[in-house]
Write a protein that holds these residues in place. Structure first.
Motif, short mmCIF file in Angstrom:
data_model
loop_
_atom_site.label_atom_id
_atom_site.label_comp_id
_atom_site.label_asym_id
_atom_site.label_seq_id
_atom_site.Cartn_x
_atom_site.Cartn_y
_atom_site.Cartn_z
N GLU A 88 -3.12 6.13 -0.67
CA GLU A 88 -2.36 6.32 -1.91
C GLU A 88 -1.75 5.01 -2.39
O GLU A 88 -1.77 4.71 -3.58
N HIS A 89 -1.22 4.24 -1.45
CA HIS A 89 -0.60 2.97 -1.80
C HIS A 89 -1.63 2.00 -2.38
O HIS A 89 -1.38 1.33 -3.38
N ALA A 90 -2.81 1.93 -1.77
CA ALA A 90 -3.87 1.04 -2.26
C ALA A 90 -4.27 1.42 -3.68
O ALA A 90 -4.47 0.55 -4.53
N ALA A 91 -4.40 2.72 -3.95
CA ALA A 91 -4.76 3.18 -5.29
C ALA A 91 -3.67 2.83 -6.29
O ALA A 91 -3.96 2.40 -7.42
N LEU A 92 -2.44 3.00 -5.89
CA LEU A 92 -1.32 2.67 -6.77
C LEU A 92 -1.32 1.18 -7.11
O LEU A 92 -1.17 0.80 -8.27
N ILE A 93 -1.51 0.33 -6.12
CA ILE A 93 -1.53 -1.13 -6.35
C ILE A 93 -2.71 -1.52 -7.23
O ILE A 93 -2.59 -2.36 -8.12
N GLU A 94 -3.86 -0.90 -6.99
CA GLU A 94 -5.04 -1.21 -7.82
C GLU A 94 -4.76 -0.89 -9.29
O GLU A 94 -5.05 -1.68 -10.18
N ARG A 95 -4.18 0.28 -9.53
CA ARG A 95 -3.85 0.65 -10.92
C ARG A 95 -2.76 -0.26 -11.48
O ARG A 95 -2.80 -0.64 -12.64
N TRP A 96 -1.81 -0.63 -10.66
CA TRP A 96 -0.72 -1.49 -11.12
C TRP A 96 -1.27 -2.84 -11.59
O TRP A 96 -0.85 -3.36 -12.61
N PHE A 97 -2.22 -3.41 -10.86
CA PHE A 97 -2.78 -4.70 -11.25
C PHE A 97 -3.58 -4.61 -12.56
O PHE A 97 -3.78 -5.61 -13.23
N GLN A 98 -4.04 -3.42 -12.93
CA GLN A 98 -4.73 -3.27 -14.22
C GLN A 98 -3.74 -3.40 -15.38
O GLN A 98 -4.09 -3.89 -16.45
N ARG A 99 -2.51 -2.95 -15.18
CA ARG A 99 -1.44 -3.05 -16.17
C ARG A 99 -0.12 -3.34 -15.46
O ARG A 99 0.70 -2.46 -15.29
N PRO A 100 0.04 -4.61 -15.00
CA PRO A 100 1.23 -4.92 -14.21
C PRO A 100 2.52 -4.93 -15.04
O PRO A 100 2.62 -5.67 -16.02
N VAL A 101 3.43 -4.08 -14.67
CA VAL A 101 4.77 -4.03 -15.26
C VAL A 101 5.76 -3.80 -14.12
O VAL A 101 5.38 -3.34 -13.05
N ALA A 102 7.03 -4.10 -14.36
CA ALA A 102 8.04 -3.87 -13.33
C ALA A 102 8.02 -2.40 -12.93
O ALA A 102 7.99 -1.51 -13.78
N LEU A 103 8.01 -2.16 -11.63
CA LEU A 103 7.88 -0.80 -11.11
C LEU A 103 8.81 -0.61 -9.92
O LEU A 103 8.71 -1.32 -8.92
N ASP A 104 9.73 0.35 -10.05
CA ASP A 104 10.56 0.74 -8.91
C ASP A 104 9.72 1.69 -8.06
O ASP A 104 9.49 2.83 -8.45
N MET A 105 9.26 1.22 -6.92
CA MET A 105 8.37 2.03 -6.08
C MET A 105 9.14 3.06 -5.27
O MET A 105 8.55 3.90 -4.61
N HIS A 106 10.45 3.00 -5.32
CA HIS A 106 11.28 3.89 -4.52
C HIS A 106 11.94 5.00 -5.34
O HIS A 106 12.93 5.56 -4.94
#
Length: 158
Positions: free
Chosen positions: A78-96
C-alpha cells in the motif's frame, strides 16, 4: 550509461547537499528523509538513523535501500502504491491523517511517527548538471512520538 546515484550528495554535489540539508534541518523540528521516485533513501538525518538503530555501521543511505526497510511488511504494498501516485502529482501530504505511522527499527521494534511528505524540485541549474533524470525528490519530515503512545498507529491508505 552512468551509474545510479547512491545518495543525495551524488545528485547535488558536496556544497549543494549541505545547503539543502542545513535548510531542512534549520527550518523543521522534524528529522528529514529524502527519497527518489523509486523510493530509494538518498538522505536520512543522522539523528533519525541513530534513533532507528542504523547509526553509521549499517548505513541505510547506500543507493539501494528503499524506504520499505522502515515500513512494516504488511503496509509495504500500500505504501509503495501511495508513493508511486504521489510522485505523479507531488504535493505536501500529511501521511499521518489517520494516526501515527509505524516505523520499524533496525532491531525490528516498532516506533510511531508523524510524517509529512513534501516535494523538493531540483533547480534548473542542478538538473542541467546532473547525469540523472531526477525532477523531484520526496522529503519526508519525520517526528518520532514517545513510546508511551503505544499502538496509536495506522497504515497509509493507497
Amino acid at each position: 550509461m552512468t551509474d545510479k546515484p547512491k545518495s543525495l550528495t551524488d545528485i547535488l554535489g558536496v556544497h549543494e547537499i549541505s545547503e539543502v540539508t542545513d535548510f531542512f534541518e534549520k527550518n523543521s523540528d522534524s528529522l528529514p528523509v529524502i527519497i527518489d521516485r523509486e523510493r530509494v533513501i538518498l538522505y536520512c538525518n543522522p539523528k533519525l538513523r541513530e534513533l532507528l538503530g542504523y547509526g553509521w555501521q549499517a548505513d541505510i543511505v547506500n543507493g539501494t535501500t528503499t524506504i520499505d526497510v522502515l515500513i512494516p511488511s504488511d503496509f509495504q504494498v500500500e505504501h509503495a502504491a501511495l508513493i508511486e501516485r504521489w510522485f505523479q502529482r507531488p504535493v505536501a501530504l500529511d501521511m499521518h491523517v489517520r494516526g501515527a505511522l509505524p516505523l520499524i527499527t533496525a532491531g525490528g521494534h516498532t516506533l510511531r511517527a508523524l510524517v509529512k511528505l513534501v516535494p523538493y524540485e531540483l533547480s534548473p541549474q542542478l538538473k542541467a548538471g546532473s547525469s540523472s533524470n531526477y525532477r523531484a525528490l520526496g522529503v519526508a519530515f519525520v517526528t518520532l512520538l514517545p513510546v508511551a503512545w503505544g499502538d496509536r498507529a495506522s497504515a497509509p491508505r493507497a
